[in-house]
Design a protein around this motif. Structure first.
Motif, PDB file in Angstrom:
ATOM      1  N   LYS A  88       0.685  -0.985  -0.065  1.00  0.00           N
ATOM      2  CA  LYS A  88      -0.049   0.008  -0.130  1.00  0.00           C
ATOM      3  C   LYS A  88       0.965   1.429  -0.299  1.00  0.00           C
ATOM      4  O   LYS A  88       0.312   2.260  -0.339  1.00  0.00           O
ATOM      5  CB  LYS A  88      -0.769   0.215   1.655  1.00  0.00           C
ATOM      6  N   TRP A  89       1.775   0.949   0.286  1.00  0.00           N
ATOM      7  CA  TRP A  89       2.920   1.913   0.123  1.00  0.00           C
ATOM      8  C   TRP A  89       4.165   2.011  -0.797  1.00  0.00           C
ATOM      9  O   TRP A  89       4.665   1.174  -1.417  1.00  0.00           O
ATOM     10  CB  TRP A  89       3.746   2.343   1.584  1.00  0.00           C
TER      11      TRP A  89
ATOM     12  N   ILE B 296      10.331  -0.709   0.655  1.00  0.00           N
ATOM     13  CA  ILE B 296       9.632  -0.124   1.342  1.00  0.00           C
ATOM     14  C   ILE B 296       9.111   1.250   1.523  1.00  0.00           C
ATOM     15  O   ILE B 296       9.587   1.410   2.560  1.00  0.00           O
ATOM     16  CB  ILE B 296       8.208  -1.288   1.328  1.00  0.00           C
ATOM     17  N   GLY B 297       8.778   2.311   0.970  1.00  0.00           N
ATOM     18  CA  GLY B 297       8.259   4.380   1.781  1.00  0.00           C
ATOM     19  C   GLY B 297       7.479   4.294   2.517  1.00  0.00           C
ATOM     20  O   GLY B 297       6.756   4.822   2.538  1.00  0.00           O
ATOM     21  N   LEU B 298       8.237   3.656   3.726  1.00  0.00           N
ATOM     22  CA  LEU B 298       6.763   4.644   4.728  1.00  0.00           C
ATOM     23  C   LEU B 298       6.989   6.126   5.515  1.00  0.00           C
ATOM     24  O   LEU B 298       8.023   6.196   4.938  1.00  0.00           O
ATOM     25  CB  LEU B 298       6.601   3.334   5.995  1.00  0.00           C
TER      26      LEU B 298
ATOM     27  N   ASN C 199       7.937   8.020   8.387  1.00  0.00           N
ATOM     28  CA  ASN C 199       9.169   8.703   8.485  1.00  0.00           C
ATOM     29  C   ASN C 199      10.392   7.691   8.004  1.00  0.00           C
ATOM     30  O   ASN C 199      11.126   7.767   8.884  1.00  0.00           O
ATOM     31  CB  ASN C 199       8.879   8.443   9.712  1.00  0.00           C
ATOM     32  N   THR C 200       9.574   6.644   7.273  1.00  0.00           N
ATOM     33  CA  THR C 200      11.137   5.600   7.427  1.00  0.00           C
ATOM     34  C   THR C 200      10.404   4.784   5.852  1.00  0.00           C
ATOM     35  O   THR C 200       9.726   4.930   5.161  1.00  0.00           O
ATOM     36  CB  THR C 200      10.734   5.049   9.591  1.00  0.00           C
ATOM     37  N   ALA C 201      11.532   3.744   5.625  1.00  0.00           N
ATOM     38  CA  ALA C 201      11.921   2.868   5.087  1.00  0.00           C
ATOM     39  C   ALA C 201      12.094   2.027   5.539  1.00  0.00           C
ATOM     40  O   ALA C 201      12.968   1.498   6.315  1.00  0.00           O
ATOM     41  CB  ALA C 201      12.738   3.171   3.905  1.00  0.00           C
ATOM     42  N   ALA C 202      11.427   0.550   5.056  1.00  0.00           N
ATOM     43  CA  ALA C 202      12.027  -1.033   5.341  1.00  0.00           C
ATOM     44  C   ALA C 202      12.192  -1.567   4.025  1.00  0.00           C
ATOM     45  O   ALA C 202      11.367  -1.338   2.815  1.00  0.00           O
ATOM     46  CB  ALA C 202      10.658  -1.511   6.077  1.00  0.00           C
ATOM     47  N   ARG C 203      13.428  -2.032   4.113  1.00  0.00           N
ATOM     48  CA  ARG C 203      13.454  -3.230   2.786  1.00  0.00           C
ATOM     49  C   ARG C 203      13.144  -4.170   3.341  1.00  0.00           C
ATOM     50  O   ARG C 203      12.990  -5.593   3.999  1.00  0.00           O
ATOM     51  CB  ARG C 203      15.098  -3.369   2.460  1.00  0.00           C
ATOM     52  N   VAL C 204      12.099  -4.696   1.789  1.00  0.00           N
ATOM     53  CA  VAL C 204      11.371  -6.966   1.912  1.00  0.00           C
ATOM     54  C   VAL C 204      11.731  -7.662   1.327  1.00  0.00           C
ATOM     55  O   VAL C 204      11.630  -6.733  -0.236  1.00  0.00           O
ATOM     56  CB  VAL C 204       9.815  -5.719   2.078  1.00  0.00           C
TER      57      VAL C 204
END
Length: 261
Positions: A72-73, A98-100, A102-107
Motif C-alpha cells: 500500500k506504500w 517500501i517507503g513508509l 517517516n522511514t523505509a523498510a527493505r522487504v
DNA sequence: ATGCCGGGCGAAGCCCGA
C-alpha cells in the motif's frame, strides 16, 4: 508508524486471486509477499489488487515459481533474483524498498527450493541457494536498516514445527543440512518473527492436500518472516492465519504476518 | 504411503510440489 507485513505461498495466483483479495480485505496488511505465482508478469491479475490500493512488484515465471511484493506504500529499488547466485533461471527472489511515512523498510519475497529428493541435484541446488541467500543477507544486514526477509523457506527449523518429526526426518525440508542452512541466516542476527512472539509447538503454515493432512492437523511450519535487529526491535505481534486453510479452494499454505511499530 | 491432492500445460497424461 505501524506496519503489517505478510507472506503467503498461494500456489497459482490466477486460481487464487479472489481468495487472496478476500484475505487482503479482511487482514488489511500494508505489504504482502507472494510466492508460487506460476504466472508470467503479463498474465498477473493486477487490477484486482490495484483496485484494493496495492502497488505491485512482480517477478513471475511460466508454470513454476514466481514471486511478488504487494504494498500500500510506494515501492522503489526493485531487484529481481539473488545477486549472489549467478545464472539462476528460476524466479525465486524479489527485493524492494517500501517507503513508509517517516522511514523505509527493505522487504524480500523468497521462494526457497524444495530440494526433494535429498539424493538429487535438486537438493544440491537447494543448499547452494540457501548459501547464496545467506551471503546476500549478510550484505543487507550491513545497512543496519529495517529488513524483512519473508517467504516460503521450505525448511522446518525444529521438531516443534512439525506434527510428525519421524515422518519428515529424511525429507529435504527437515534434513539437518537444510536446517543448518537456515540457522546460518539466524546466526547472522536475523530473527524468526513467530518465535519472538511464541514458543508454543504446533504452529503450522502448510498442510498437504493429500491424506487428510488438514483434518488431522498434520502440518509443518515452513513459511517464515526473518527480521533484522532494526525490524525485530519494532515487532509487536506475529501470527498465522490458519483459518484460511479451511476455506473453499485453499492454497496448501496460509498467510503468516507480523506487525511492527 | 513420494503422488492419495491440486495446479500447469494443453487437450491425455505427465511434471511438479512438500
Amino acid at each position: 508508524m505501524p506496519i503489517k507485513i505478510a507472506s503467503w505461498n498461494v500456489n497459482s495466483i490466477k486460481i487464487r486471486a479472489e481468495t487472496v483479495a478476500d484475505w487482503l480485505r479482511e487482514a488489511q496488511p500494508d505489504v504482502l509477499c507472494l510466492q508460487e505465482l506460476k504466472c508470467e508478469d503479463r498474465n498477473f491479475p493486477q487490477t484486482i489488487f490495484e483496485d484494493l490500493g496495492y502497488n505491485l512488484a512482480l517477478y513471475g515465471q511460466k508454470t513454476y515459481n514466481g514471486v511478488a511484493i504487494l504494498s500500500k506504500w510506494p515501492i522503489s529499488d526493485i531487484s529481481r533474483g539473488l545477486p549472489t547466485f549467478a545464472d539462476d533461471d528460476q524466479s525465486r527472489y524479489i527485493e524492494a524498498v517500501i517507503g513508509l511515512p517517516n522511514t523505509a523498510a527493505r522487504v524480500a519475497s523468497i521462494y526457497l527450493p524444495n530440494g526433494n529428493p535429498p539424493d538429487s541435484a535438486k537438493f544440491d541446488y537447494k543448499l547452494r541457494w540457501i548459501s547464496a541467500l545467506r551471503d546476500h543477507a549478510a550484505n543487507l544486514l550491513a545497512y543496519e536498516e529495517p529488513l524483512i526477509l519473508a517467504g516460503d523457506y521450505n525448511v522446518i527449523l525444529s521438531e516443534a514445527d512439525v506434527h510428525d518429526p519421524e515422518a519428515w526426518r529424511e525429507d529435504a525440508l527437515f534434513r539437518i543440512e537444510s536446517r543448518h542452512g537456515l540457522r546460518s541466516l539466524l546466526h547472522l542476527g536475523l530473527r524468526d518473527a513467530i518465535r519472538l512472539c511464541s514458543d508454543e509447538p504446533g504452529l503450522y503454515t502448510f498442510w498437504d492436500y493429500q491424506a487428510g493432512a488438514w483434518q488431522k492437523n498434520n502440518g509443518i511450519r515452513i513459511d517464515h518472516l526473518l527480521l533484522s535487529p532494526e525490524a525485530a526491535g519494532r515487532l509487536r505481534r506475529a501470527g498465522i492465519d490458519k483459518y484460511v486453510r479451511g476455506r473453499e479452494k485453499p492454497s496448501d499454505h496460509v498467510p503468516v504476518w507480523a506487525s511492527l511499530h
